[in-house]
Design a protein around this motif. Structure first.
Motif, mmCIF file in Angstrom:
data_model
loop_
_atom_site.group_PDB
_atom_site.id
_atom_site.type_symbol
_atom_site.label_atom_id
_atom_site.label_comp_id
_atom_site.label_asym_id
_atom_site.label_seq_id
_atom_site.Cartn_x
_atom_site.Cartn_y
_atom_site.Cartn_z
ATOM 1 N N HIS A 412 5.694 -3.608 -8.291
ATOM 2 C CA HIS A 412 5.651 -2.937 -9.567
ATOM 3 C C HIS A 412 5.751 -1.506 -8.343
ATOM 4 C CE1 HIS A 412 3.953 -6.319 -10.929
ATOM 5 N NE2 HIS A 412 2.897 -5.924 -9.959
ATOM 6 N N GLY A 413 6.772 -1.016 -7.877
ATOM 7 C CA GLY A 413 7.274 -0.230 -7.558
ATOM 8 C C GLY A 413 7.001 0.033 -5.810
ATOM 9 N N GLN A 414 5.914 -1.166 -5.197
ATOM 10 C CA GLN A 414 5.818 -0.044 -4.003
ATOM 11 C C GLN A 414 6.574 -1.742 -3.190
ATOM 12 O OE1 GLN A 414 1.171 -1.142 -4.192
ATOM 13 N NE2 GLN A 414 1.105 1.496 -3.954
ATOM 14 N N SER A 415 6.954 -1.103 -2.181
ATOM 15 C CA SER A 415 7.687 -1.645 -1.559
ATOM 16 C C SER A 415 6.369 -2.255 -0.604
ATOM 17 C CB SER A 415 8.597 -0.321 0.280
ATOM 18 O OG SER A 415 8.517 -1.284 0.992
ATOM 19 N N VAL A 416 6.716 -3.931 -0.376
ATOM 20 C CA VAL A 416 5.919 -5.003 -0.285
ATOM 21 C C VAL A 416 6.697 -5.730 0.913
ATOM 22 C CG1 VAL A 416 4.660 -6.703 -0.819
ATOM 23 C CG2 VAL A 416 4.707 -5.095 -1.591
#
Lengths: 462, 194, 73
Positions: A412-416
């Protein structure tokens, strides 16, 4: 021995042991502990002055299997390689309570260093050859009827070797331990601890029939007019010139072979009484002997199992190292890059040990003949998309091939960042234990995938 | 869908003397995916392998079942053979018609034939799911570690060292030589231990 | 003897074996080499290790109607 020490391609780390092994075939990383010797080998000339002057002279000699004594600073034997001493920190007065220092004073080379510490070195290797050898079974504990090790003139075969060896404590003269008299009647008992399912080991120790014949020959040759009795279960002499040697001991030297087992050994004055049975005539026999030699079972070294666990390969119920295949791969282990040489794999005589040693060398050299080696592609692989990083697979892997790995992905557009299992392709041997353990079905074994095996199951059940 | 080639081996009379191989061939042709079936007197022999290679090329086969002996015996042989025909060596599966069938059910040939059919069917099912595999290459550190400096360790070390590679011997005791150094003369030649 | 009893007497369980390539599969090969005759109703799936046998495989075999499963390793 000297050839090995002088070889430009061989480095000796004596008084050392393997501390830990990492890596995999072709790329092992091994940490070796070099125990403190308290002697600087770069200065020591091996003159032996320290040994002559050392005041601690009554340490039991391990090399002479208790038949002789040594000093606290010592070389195990005169022709030791390297021919330089070490200080045994368990018996040296200086190292125990600081009261001595004689060797430092007398050493003309200034090589003594009481401050010496264990040293750890880590080196890279492509292959590991196990050659840890054997020990003799602790017969004293197991065979109370033979005196349980308390009768001084009942010794084992290795102690006899030291008695008869020109470099041994008696200078090669056969003298019994109790009163240093030359024994006139010597009894040898074979298979003590071997082929004894109840008290000892189930296996045949393989070399004893022949070295017993040699021992008998040596007594009869060195002690004129002596009598030698050998109690035996069977005489097994498969080998080139072996049976001829045995027959010569029996027919020419005159060793008396008695087929039967010994039931009791006890001291009577300065004699050792051996009671047993001659099963060929069906009578009990009693021999009044001066010395008894028990020819005991070969067992692995006491730390063999621990060493196997450190290096990471399998061993059997008795602690012998397991070969990859008893006939077709006798010098390899199931761990890639680890090979077996000599008795650590099982009891052997000298010719067999040497033959296996050369075979192991050829396996190593064949591996080294290429700059790169192909790995078996039938190994485990992780589907990182479904792996939840529970790492249940990690402890189940017998080859320590699974590690945790951090991966970073966009969600979702975030770096995890999350943890997944990762298979080391050099270590993985393709057993597939991890695949059965994986709850999410994220590890598969290439060549034996879940789909492939299920297809087989389905087809077989039609 | 893969075009599977099945090569049925008679193994002289070892398989063919018990299992009705032509019948197995006939049934095998009906299995899904099987594009080609061939019988051979000895598949592992040079003409047997040549016939296999030719068939793979001619019939555009892309996965192979060899129904013959144990894969522990001849799988590497057939992996090489299919490789010469241009296939990935991991696109082969064997059905063990000899050790697991004809040799152990020689008293009941009909049941053996039935079992052979099922073993082939099982192998075909697996082959249909096979994927090409590729070996990877890892570098080799050309140094050997020998743990133990007895006669075996010394002999191994000398042989490796003589071939030009570095060897380290790690020995627990203060000297190498091990048990052998403790021994007096050794049988059968009675020469010395040192 | 009724038909049913006769069937029971002749009935042979169909068995699926999972055999480790290094031990039990090799053992089955030796069985062949020594011509050791046994019922022809067993089918062996070769696995690289008995540890590879996922319990699902065993359940699937029973779902498909097999009478017994032997895991050798």
């Amino acid at each position: 021995m000297v050839a090995a020490a002088q070889h430009p391609n061989i480095t000796l780390y004596t008084y050392s042991q393997v501390e830990s092994v990492g890596g995999y075939i072709g790329n092992f990383e091994v940490t070796i502990r070099k125990n403190a010797k308290y002697v600087d080998y770069s200065k020591c000339t091996g003159c032996g002055m320290c040994e002559t002057k050392c005041p601690t002279k009554k340490v039991t000699s391990e090399f002479d299997v208790g038949m002789g004594q040594r000093t606290a600073i010592y070389k195990p034997f005169a022709q030791a390689v390297p021919n330089k001493p070490v200080i045994d920190n368990k018996s040296c007065k200086k190292l125990i309570d600081g009261k001595c220092g004689v060797c430092e004073k007398v050493c003309p080379a200034g090589a003594i260093n009481y401050e010496d510490q264990d040293e750890l070195v880590t080196e890279k290797f492509g292959a590991i050859v196990m050659a840890t050898g054997f020990d003799l079974i602790d017969w004293g504990k197991l065979y109370g009827e033979y005196g349980g090790g308390t009768i001084p003139d009942v010794i084992d075969g290795l102690q006899f070797e030291r008695l008869v060896n020109a470099g041994g404590p008696t200078g090669g003269k056969i003298k019994r331990p109790s009163d240093h008299e030359v024994p006139q009647t010597v009894v040898f008992i074979k298979c003590v601890g071997s082929r004894d399912v109840l008290k000892g080991k189930s296996y045949c120790s393989r070399a004893c029939c022949m070295y017993t014949a040699k021992h008998a020959h040596q007594v009869l040759e060195k002690v004129k007019g002596s009598d030698v009795y050998i109690f035996y279960m069977d005489v097994r002499t498969p080998g080139k010139m072996y049976d001829e040697f045995y027959m010569r001991t029996r027919e020419v030297d005159g060793a008396k072979y008695i087929r039967g087992q010994v039931s009791k050994i006890f001291q009577d004055g300065n004699k050792v009484i051996v009671r047993g049975e001659d099963t060929l005539v069906g009578q009990s026999v009693e021999v009044v002997a001066d010395m008894v030699v028990v020819e005991t079972a070969m067992v692995p070294r006491p730390d063999a199992v621990q060493v196997a666990q450190t290096v990471g390969f399998s061993y059997d119920k008795d602690g012998w190292y397991t070969e990859a295949h008893p006939k077709l791969r006798p010098v390899e282990t199931n761990t890639g890059g680890v090979f077996l040489s000599g008795c650590c794999q099982g009891p052997k005589d000298v010719p067999d040990s040497v033959a296996q040693a050369s075979a192991a060398a050829v396996k190593v050299v064949a591996m080294f003949s290429k700059d790169q080696m192909a790995t078996n592609p039938q190994i485990a692989s992780v589907n990182e998309g479904t792996c939840v990083g529970c790492l249940l697979c990690k402890p189940i892997c017998p080859y320590k091939a699974i590690e945790a790995k951090e991966i970073t992905e966009r969600v979702h557009g975030q770096s995890v960042t999350r943890t997944v299992a990762s298979v080391n392709s050099g270590l993985c041997q393709g057993c597939g234990a991890c695949t059965a353990e994986c709850r999410s079905g994220s590890i598969n074994l290439k060549g034996f995938t879940n789909l492939q095996l299920l297809a087989e199951v389905d087809a077989a059940c039609l | 869908m893969k075009r599977i080639g099945v090569f049925l081996c008679w193994c002289g009379s070892n398989i063919g003397g018990v299992v009705d191989v032509p019948k197995v061939a006939e049934i095998t042709r009906t299995f899904p995916g099987v594009a080609f079936v061939q019988e051979n007197k000895y598949t592992c022999s040079e003409p047997g392998q040549a016939a296999m290679v030719q068939a793979i090329k001619e019939h555009k086969i892309d996965a192979v079942v060899v129904a013959s002996c144990s894969p522990r015996m001849h799988l590497p042989t057939f992996q090489k053979a299919v490789q010469t025909a241009g296939l990935n060596p991991y696109m082969v599966e064997m059905a063990n018609l000899r050790e697991h069938c004809s040799w152990v059910h020689s008293a009941e040939p009909e049941n053996a034939t039935q079992k052979a059919v099922e073993l082939v069917r099982k192998a075909v099912a697996k082959v249909a799911k096979l994927e090409p595999l590729f070996e990877s290459y890892i570098p080799v550190t050309k140094r050997a570690l020998v743990i133990g400096g007895g006669i075996a360790g010394i002999q191994t070390a000398l042989d490796i060292a003589d071939s030009g590679h570095q060897v380290v011997i790690v020995e627990k005791e203060a000297t190498i030589g091990g048990r052998m150094a403790q021994l007096d003369k050794t049988f059968p030649t009675l020469d010395c231990g040192a | 003897m009724s038909v049913k009893e006769k069937d029971v007497a002749n009935w042979q369980p169909k068995i699926l074996g999972f055999a480790c390539n290094w031990c039990s599969y090799a053992g089955a090969d030796v069985c062949g080499v020594s011509r050791f005759q046994h019922p022809s109703t067993m089918r062996v799936v070769r696995v690289p290790c008995s540890g590879r046998v996922n319990p699902h495989f065993v359940l699937r075999a029973f779902q498909r109607g097999i009478d017994g499963v032997l895991v050798g390793g």
